[in-house]
Scaffold this motif. Structure first.
Motif: not given
Lengths: 314, 203
Positions: A41, B84, B77, A47, A243, B81
């Motif tokens: 991801l 999340e 990142s 991001s 996001y 994630w």
């Protein structure tokens, strides 16, 4: 029906049929799968990283708003100037019925916007006009300061594109020179450092520059609005770009979208109180008479344990 | 003085002696432990491990590293994630345990430690958003301060104080959350996995 599959006291240790279950293997597989998923991801979607705004970028991008806000700080008409605890005593703050929690917490982070955001930083300015203006401002009574600043704020509101205005009658006193001086300081980037480094030369606390920036009438809120971050756009749970943000705050953000919360001057404390009650209900669910029985009445458990119930019926 | 009065003895008796090795690391589970829903608890812990690893890398390089380094941005990142995924897994786990009425059989403390872990996770995630040192963190801090201030918390936890949020995010909260998760898992092992809801079998 097997006697071992009959009604079982859930408080007693299970003595019925068992199956092999390798917890460590399950955890290792979960770690590998989740790790690969997170890395994939990250590689696919990255991001967001929208650069921070500064007082310099504000002064350059929206000079009239900067000057109007600086004048508002002197006039005591900005959000910070009229905030109340924990910054000052200018207002009572939000209340929840008879509970004045905001006020009772006290002024633990004292901020005087006129002095802290405008007058104190200009102490480094050697421009004779600014030095003289500061001296005149400090020598005047609070009442006179208010009259000058409010007069200039009114004049600026009628000339929304102006960064300075002439003062043929002297009604603005030293305020135009002070506001212009601060504007010049901000354009160089010096004001960012001066406000952040007020307490220590190696700053980690950005309360003053952020409060000043948040007092902006257009620059800061418009920048956020264009990125769907305003309160009526589900604000805090969003982040810049496409996001997911803090989607787990959806219920918290939800209350700000409906009445009576969204139109209340006490919206924040009302939402906090509502969420506290709901959080306590979730926490003490095992003891709540009706709610704790809901899982028995809505038979989702029959899907979760469908193999078990099928065997039991056989 | 009797050894029974010793603090050490009491702690040992109320902790270590409560457990058999087979309870802590069992290789068999009740036959009813056979559902996709059981995956989400361990998946939440796996995501938490990913968060700690990626968070430690970001911590060692400093808060501004990820703005200037492509490798740093990649680890940020991964951290994002993982957050999340962590919340998706945790919320499914929470809902699953609700519909299983998993507090039955004197398992209420297991439920409560789980819910407190959920709240602690929200605070941890929030402080993480505060310390990004970018526009998102500026905006979230200036908006959220009003909520904290409205109930008096803002006088002690200042969302605009990046240093305070950073220290809480990388020290206190991961430790607290890690401790809560360990406590939660030990309770699951000690009480066993809650059995299916039987007809008339609830407390």
């Amino acid at each position: 029906m097997s006697p071992q599959l009959s009604k079982h006291d859930p408080a007693k240790k299970w003595d019925g049929p068992t199956r092999k279950y390798d917890l460590i293997k399950e955890f290792v597989i979960a770690l590998v799968v989740v790790g690969l998923l997170a890395i994939s991801l990250a590689a696919l979607f990255s991001s967001p990283d929208e650069p921070a705004l500064t007082l310099k970028s504000w002064a350059i991008a929206d000079a009239p708003d900067f000057v109007a806000t600086a004048t508002g700080e002197l006039a005591g008409t900005t959000v910070s100037a009229g905030y109340g605890a924990p910054y000052n005593t200018a207002a009572e703050g939000q209340v929840l019925g008879p509970l004045k929690l905001q006020k009772w917490a006290g002024v633990r982070i004292p901020i005087n916007p006129a002095d802290d955001f405008v007058i104190a930083p200009l102490a480094i300015d050697n421009d004779p006009a600014v030095v003289s203006a500061i001296a005149t401002w400090k020598a005047a009574s609070a009442d006179q300061q208010g009259k000058w600043a409010n007069a200039y704020a009114d004049a600026l509101s009628k000339a929304p594109k102006a960064t300075t205005l002439p003062d043929p009658t002297g009604a603005f006193g030293p305020v135009p020179a002070i506001a212009t001086g601060l504007y010049g300081l901000a354009r160089t980037g010096a004001l960012d450092g001066l406000l952040a480094a007020g307490d220590t030369p190696l700053p980690t606390n950005f309360t003053k520059p952020l409060l000043f920036l948040a007092d902006s009438g257009t620059y800061f809120p418009d920048y956020a609005g264009a990125r769907h971050l305003q309160g009526d756009q589900w604000g805090v749970m969003n982040e810049t770009g496409s996001y997911p943000g803090q989607s787990w705050l959806w219920l918290y953000s939800f209350w700000y979208q409906i009445d009576p919360f969204k139109s209340s001057g006490n919206a924040d404390v009302l939402v906090m109180a509502t969420m506290t009650i709901l959080s306590l209900a979730l926490l003490f669910m095992p003891f709540l008479p009706i709610l704790r029985r809901v899982p028995e009445w809505i038979p989702i458990h029959r899907i979760i344990w469908r193999d078990w119930y099928r065997r039991k019926e056989e | 003085m009797s050894s029974k009065k010793m603090w050490t003895t009491r702690v040992r008796e109320s902790t270590l002696e409560k457990f058999e090795p087979e309870d802590l690391l069992p290789d068999r589970q009740p036959a009813y432990v056979a559902s996709w829903i059981y995956i989400f608890g361990v998946a939440t812990i796996a995501a938490f491990v990913m968060l700690v690893i990626s968070g430690l890398i970001l911590t060692f390089e400093g808060p501004a590293w990820w703005h200037t380094s492509s490798i740093g941005h990649f680890f940020n990142s991964i951290h994002l994630w993982s957050v999340e995924l962590f919340f998706v897994f945790m919320v499914v786990h929470l809902w699953g345990k609700f519909w299983m009425a998993a507090w039955r059989g004197r398992r209420w403390m297991t439920w409560i430690t789980g819910v407190i872990s959920f709240f602690a996770s929200i605070v941890t995630g929030f402080t993480g958003y505060l310390i990004q040192t970018n526009f998102d963190s500026q905006w979230i801090a200036t908006q959220a301060k009003d909520s904290f201030n409205s109930v008096g918390i803002g006088a002690y936890f200042n969302a605009l104080n990046t240093g305070q949020a950073m220290l809480i995010h990388v020290s206190l909260l991961p430790l607290a959350l890690g401790g809560l998760v360990v406590w939660h898992v030990i309770l699951v092992r000690r009480k066993g996995v809650v059995p299916p809801i039987e007809a008339g079998g609830s407390e």
